[in-house]
Scaffold this active site. Structure first.
Site, PDB file in Angstrom:
ATOM      1  N   ALA A  30      -7.843  -2.228 -14.029  1.00 13.94           N
ATOM      2  CA  ALA A  30      -8.926  -1.557 -13.294  1.00 13.94           C
ATOM      3  C   ALA A  30      -9.694  -2.611 -12.496  1.00 13.94           C
ATOM      4  O   ALA A  30      -9.742  -3.783 -12.874  1.00 13.94           O
ATOM      5  CB  ALA A  30      -9.859  -0.839 -14.265  1.00 13.94           C
ATOM      6  N   GLU A  31     -10.282  -2.172 -11.383  1.00 10.97           N
ATOM      7  CA  GLU A  31     -11.053  -3.093 -10.546  1.00 10.97           C
ATOM      8  C   GLU A  31     -12.283  -3.589 -11.286  1.00 10.97           C
ATOM      9  O   GLU A  31     -12.919  -2.847 -12.031  1.00 10.97           O
ATOM     10  CB  GLU A  31     -11.501  -2.378  -9.281  1.00 10.97           C
ATOM     11  CG  GLU A  31     -10.415  -2.352  -8.251  1.00 10.97           C
ATOM     12  CD  GLU A  31     -10.946  -1.843  -6.932  1.00 10.97           C
ATOM     13  OE1 GLU A  31     -10.316  -0.935  -6.396  1.00 10.97           O
ATOM     14  OE2 GLU A  31     -11.984  -2.339  -6.469  1.00 10.97           O
ATOM     15  N   CYS A  90      -7.435   4.977  -6.727  1.00  7.19           N
ATOM     16  CA  CYS A  90      -6.251   5.467  -7.449  1.00  7.19           C
ATOM     17  C   CYS A  90      -6.298   6.916  -7.918  1.00  7.19           C
ATOM     18  O   CYS A  90      -5.350   7.665  -7.708  1.00  7.19           O
ATOM     19  CB  CYS A  90      -6.000   4.585  -8.666  1.00  7.19           C
ATOM     20  SG  CYS A  90      -5.494   2.945  -8.201  1.00  7.19           S
ATOM     21  N   LEU A  96       1.522   7.498 -12.950  1.00  9.46           N
ATOM     22  CA  LEU A  96       0.787   8.654 -12.401  1.00  9.46           C
ATOM     23  C   LEU A  96       0.145   9.434 -13.549  1.00  9.46           C
ATOM     24  O   LEU A  96      -1.002   9.884 -13.451  1.00  9.46           O
ATOM     25  CB  LEU A  96       1.737   9.589 -11.638  1.00  9.46           C
ATOM     26  CG  LEU A  96       2.312   9.089 -10.314  1.00  9.46           C
ATOM     27  CD1 LEU A  96       3.145  10.189  -9.672  1.00  9.46           C
ATOM     28  CD2 LEU A  96       1.201   8.657  -9.372  1.00  9.46           C
ATOM     29  N   PHE A 133      -1.677  -1.355 -14.643  1.00 10.16           N
ATOM     30  CA  PHE A 133      -2.723  -0.476 -15.177  1.00 10.16           C
ATOM     31  C   PHE A 133      -4.120  -1.068 -15.092  1.00 10.16           C
ATOM     32  O   PHE A 133      -5.069  -0.491 -15.607  1.00 10.16           O
ATOM     33  CB  PHE A 133      -2.415  -0.133 -16.645  1.00 10.16           C
ATOM     34  CG  PHE A 133      -1.172   0.693 -16.805  1.00 10.16           C
ATOM     35  CD1 PHE A 133      -1.191   2.053 -16.543  1.00 10.16           C
ATOM     36  CD2 PHE A 133       0.031   0.110 -17.181  1.00 10.16           C
ATOM     37  CE1 PHE A 133      -0.041   2.823 -16.666  1.00 10.16           C
ATOM     38  CE2 PHE A 133       1.182   0.874 -17.311  1.00 10.16           C
ATOM     39  CZ  PHE A 133       1.154   2.227 -17.054  1.00 10.16           C
ATOM     40  N   LYS A 154     -17.963   2.330  -8.408  1.00 11.89           N
ATOM     41  CA  LYS A 154     -18.429   2.057  -9.772  1.00 11.89           C
ATOM     42  C   LYS A 154     -19.147   0.717  -9.722  1.00 11.89           C
ATOM     43  O   LYS A 154     -19.109   0.030  -8.698  1.00 11.89           O
ATOM     44  CB  LYS A 154     -17.267   2.038 -10.771  1.00 11.89           C
ATOM     45  CG  LYS A 154     -16.251   0.914 -10.554  1.00 11.89           C
ATOM     46  CD  LYS A 154     -15.200   0.924 -11.660  1.00 11.89           C
ATOM     47  CE  LYS A 154     -14.243  -0.245 -11.509  1.00 11.89           C
ATOM     48  NZ  LYS A 154     -13.192  -0.283 -12.508  1.00 11.89           N
ATOM     49  N   LYS A 186      -5.785   9.828  -5.334  1.00 15.96           N
ATOM     50  CA  LYS A 186      -4.488   9.632  -4.661  1.00 15.96           C
ATOM     51  C   LYS A 186      -3.328   9.943  -5.623  1.00 15.96           C
ATOM     52  O   LYS A 186      -2.390  10.652  -5.265  1.00 15.96           O
ATOM     53  CB  LYS A 186      -4.417   8.178  -4.183  1.00 15.96           C
ATOM     54  CG  LYS A 186      -3.082   7.743  -3.633  1.00 15.96           C
ATOM     55  CD  LYS A 186      -3.175   6.358  -3.010  1.00 15.96           C
ATOM     56  CE  LYS A 186      -3.039   5.252  -4.021  1.00 15.96           C
ATOM     57  NZ  LYS A 186      -1.762   4.627  -4.158  1.00 15.96           N
ATOM     58  N   ASN A 217       0.816  -1.214   0.000  1.00  4.77           N
ATOM     59  CA  ASN A 217       0.000   0.000   0.000  1.00  4.77           C
ATOM     60  C   ASN A 217       0.849   1.263   0.000  1.00  4.77           C
ATOM     61  O   ASN A 217       1.868   1.317   0.679  1.00  4.77           O
ATOM     62  CB  ASN A 217      -0.844   0.033   1.276  1.00  4.77           C
ATOM     63  CG  ASN A 217      -2.155  -0.644   1.048  1.00  4.77           C
ATOM     64  OD1 ASN A 217      -2.593  -0.781  -0.093  1.00  4.77           O
ATOM     65  ND2 ASN A 217      -2.783  -1.078   2.121  1.00  4.77           N
TER      66      ASN A 217
HETATM   67  C1  UDX Z   1      -8.244   3.122 -12.396  1.00  5.09           C
HETATM   68  C2  UDX Z   1      -7.544   3.034 -13.766  1.00  5.09           C
HETATM   69  O1  UDX Z   1      -8.543   2.882 -14.792  1.00  5.09           O
HETATM   70  C3  UDX Z   1      -6.568   1.865 -13.802  1.00  5.09           C
HETATM   71  O2  UDX Z   1      -5.854   1.852 -15.033  1.00  5.09           O
HETATM   72  C4  UDX Z   1      -5.586   2.031 -12.657  1.00  5.09           C
HETATM   73  O3  UDX Z   1      -4.674   0.944 -12.642  1.00  5.09           O
HETATM   74  C5  UDX Z   1      -6.331   2.124 -11.331  1.00  5.09           C
HETATM   75  O4  UDX Z   1      -7.272   3.202 -11.373  1.00  5.09           O
HETATM   76  P1  UDX Z   1     -10.282   1.880 -11.188  1.00  5.09           P
HETATM   77  O5  UDX Z   1     -10.070   2.839 -10.061  1.00  5.09           O
HETATM   78  O6  UDX Z   1     -10.449   0.436 -10.891  1.00  5.09           O
HETATM   79  O7  UDX Z   1      -9.045   1.965 -12.230  1.00  5.09           O
HETATM   80  O8  UDX Z   1     -11.610   2.335 -11.943  1.00  5.09           O
HETATM   81  P2  UDX Z   1     -11.997   3.054 -13.312  1.00  5.09           P
HETATM   82  O9  UDX Z   1     -12.771   2.100 -14.130  1.00  5.09           O
HETATM   83  O10 UDX Z   1     -10.849   3.716 -13.950  1.00  5.09           O
HETATM   84  O11 UDX Z   1     -13.032   4.165 -12.793  1.00  5.09           O
HETATM   85  C6  UDX Z   1     -12.627   5.181 -11.873  1.00  5.09           C
HETATM   86  C7  UDX Z   1     -13.787   6.095 -11.563  1.00  5.09           C
HETATM   87  O12 UDX Z   1     -14.109   6.923 -12.669  1.00  5.09           O
HETATM   88  C8  UDX Z   1     -15.085   5.366 -11.200  1.00  5.09           C
HETATM   89  O13 UDX Z   1     -15.723   6.036 -10.127  1.00  5.09           O
HETATM   90  C9  UDX Z   1     -15.902   5.460 -12.469  1.00  5.09           C
HETATM   91  O14 UDX Z   1     -17.287   5.368 -12.237  1.00  5.09           O
HETATM   92  C10 UDX Z   1     -15.496   6.847 -12.946  1.00  5.09           C
HETATM   93  N1  UDX Z   1     -15.672   7.044 -14.391  1.00  5.09           N
HETATM   94  C11 UDX Z   1     -14.998   6.278 -15.285  1.00  5.09           C
HETATM   95  C12 UDX Z   1     -16.502   8.063 -14.835  1.00  5.09           C
HETATM   96  O15 UDX Z   1     -17.111   8.793 -14.051  1.00  5.09           O
HETATM   97  N2  UDX Z   1     -16.625   8.269 -16.176  1.00  5.09           N
HETATM   98  C13 UDX Z   1     -15.957   7.525 -17.102  1.00  5.09           C
HETATM   99  O16 UDX Z   1     -16.107   7.788 -18.307  1.00  5.09           O
HETATM  100  C14 UDX Z   1     -15.119   6.488 -16.638  1.00  5.09           C
END
Ligand code: UDX
Length: 468
Positions: free
Chosen positions: A160-161, A272, A217, A158, A335, A275, A86
């Site tokens: 995403a969750e 992510c 970043l 990279f 999400k 932060k 972390n």
């Molecule tokens: C993100 C990055 O996508 C990933 O590459 C990195 O390794 C970690 O951070 P994650 O946090 O899992 O991944 O979620 P992501 O799908 O990117 O969504 C982040 C937030 O943005 C969510 O709250 C989502 O709802 C929001 N979002 C995403 C929007 O509001 N609009 C969009 O068009 C896309």
């Protein structure tokens, strides 16, 4: 070649599980000082929910994938060590609220230096500020001898969750940063061989260590910046009668822009984006680049503004007071398809509603009740859990959350909240009238809901009739 990992960050586990899956000739051990987590990894109930992860782990566990708390043994037997710990935002001291707390990175590095008896390639997997590898290198080199050498690589993740396994199986690219020396390049080639087990060589990119660290970043900052850009435009849409989905579609068709990450929302969340941007802001300030810091900071400020703005719209439509009114909050995760609530916009909305003396009924298909209480009782707007419990009810369905409510607020884009998946007529009949629905995720068909009788307000779209 044994590959090990010290200790646990939420998505390091899936990464190493996929490495084991795709490289049956490698032995991969995931180690963590937290025995409960390791026991979960060794059980049928994995500590992380990711579609496809169970199958990957089941296939490799006990074959070439092992989970253990014996960190020393894993360090000793490995050639390649991923440090995937972390790096939370510091809460006190220099850089509090912005800088990454690197104490776990440092302690893991010191642990490797202390225990290692043979050469190691140490891979920085956690997201870290640019030049963190330098600190790791100084610690490791101070402990190297003629017979014990350490190499350091940066290999940001990279994924995403919710889509971790498909993202890992088919990454857009794999980034490996190394020192520009023969040893550095050779270490990078060893790690590239691991990924070449399933990723085409043309997508495995090698570069200098600092570019690799900064790229992680940068990628997150640019993705978040796109969301803040479309969210800034959503405010203009609401004031002019333009429709943010149409604007987003029109812009996204430009191949230079592309359609992804242009969905307006009540605000981005997740562990992510915020932060990493705050990290970038801190880095820029430390480098005496105030204009650069201000630029990136605005991405986060826009995100906060979006949540405030949406709340203000709700208050204004509900006749300028939420006192004693019941709000059904649909969704609490940051999400869809995850039970994760970190930095979820829903938390901020709920806290705003509580501060306005509203009653809030929350329903989320995947988030645990205990998590919701924890998120709402964090120090901030409200810290007294008993008082919060007088205002908040956690429900087991969208229907029970909406019962007797003055309005429904959609905060997470779960498929089950779409018009075709919920009986909105039943919801409407059980609500106070006028029944309002505020869509913070642009997932509902407002026409259909208006036909039922709802007053519908959608982010990035003006109120019905306002611009006719
Ligand atoms: C993100 C990055 O996508 C990933 O590459 C990195 O390794 C970690 O951070 P994650 O946090 O899992 O991944 O979620 P992501 O799908 O990117 O969504 C982040 C937030 O943005 C969510 O709250 C989502 O709802 C929001 N979002 C995403 C929007 O509001 N609009 C969009 O068009 C896309």
């Amino acid at each position: 070649m044994p590959v090990n990992r010290i200790p646990n960050e939420s998505l390091g586990g899936p990464t190493c599980a996929v490495i084991a899956h795709k490289n049956p000739h490698l032995k991969v051990t995931i180690v963590d000082i937290n025995a409960t987590r390791i026991a979960a990894w060794n059980s049928d109930n994995l500590p992380i929910y990711e579609p496809g992860l169970d199958e990957v782990v089941k296939e490799c566990r006990g074959r070439n994938l092992f989970f253990s708390t014996d960190v020393d043994a894993a360090i000793i037997e490995s050639d390649l060590i991923f440090v995937s710990v972390n790096t939370p935002t510091k809460v006190k001291g220099v850089g509090a609220g912005y800088a990454a707390d690197l104490k776990w990175v440092e302690s893991a590095t010191r642990h490797i230096a202390r225990v290692a008896t043979s050469d190691k390639i140490v891979v920085e997997k956690s997201t870290v500020p640019c030049r963190t590898a330098q600190s790791m290198r100084v610690i490791l080199e101070a402990n190297s001898t003629a017979n014990l050498k350490f190499d350091i690589l940066s290999n940001p993740e990279f994924l995403a969750e919710g889509t971790a396994i498909p993202d890992l199986m088919k990454p857009d690219r794999v980034l490996i940063g190394s020192l520009d020396t023969d040893r550095g390049r050779s270490a990078a080639a060893s790690l590239a061989d691991v990924y070449a087990g399933w990723v085409p060589r043309s997508q495995i990119i090698t570069m200098n260590l600092w570019s690799s660290e900064l790229s992680k970043l940068a990628a997150n900052a640019i993705l978040a910046q796109r969301i803040s850009s479309i969210n800034a435009l959503s405010a203009i849409c609401e004031a002019t009668g333009a429709d943010v989905d149409e604007v987003s579609y029109a812009c996204g068709l430009d191949t230079r822009i592309g359609p992804k990450f242009l969905k307006a929302s009540v605000g981005f969340g997740g562990s992510c984006f915020q932060k990493d941007i705050l990290n970038l802001v801190y880095l820029s300030e430390s480098l005496h680049l105030p204009e650069v810091a201000a630029y990136w900071k605005q991405v986060v400020e826009m995100n906060e503004y979006q949540k405030r703005r949406f709340t203000n719209r709700i208050i204004s439509k509900l006749f300028n007071t939420l006192t004693g009114k019941r709000i059904a909050l649909f969704g609490f995760a940051f999400k869809k398809d995850t039970g994760d609530t970190r930095e979820s916009a829903a938390i901020t909305l709920a806290k705003y509603f509580l501060a306005e003396s509203a009653l809030v009924s929350i329903y989320d298909p995947k988030v645990d009740e205990s998590q919701i209480w924890m998120d709402l009782s964090e120090p901030g707007v409200e810290s007294n859990l008993d008082a919060i419990k007088k205002q908040v009810t956690i429900c087991d369905s969208a229907y029970s959350a909406a019962e007797g409510a003055d309005c429904v607020v959609i905060a997470t884009e779960w498929e089950e909240f779409r018009v075709e998946n919920l009986d909105y007529k039943k919801i409407y009949d059980s609500m106070q009238k006028p029944a309002f629905l505020f869509d913070g995720r642009l997932i509902i068909d407002s026409k259909k809901l208006e036909d039922i009788g709802f007053q519908v307000e959608v982010i990035g779209k003006g109120s019905t009739g306002a611009f006719e």
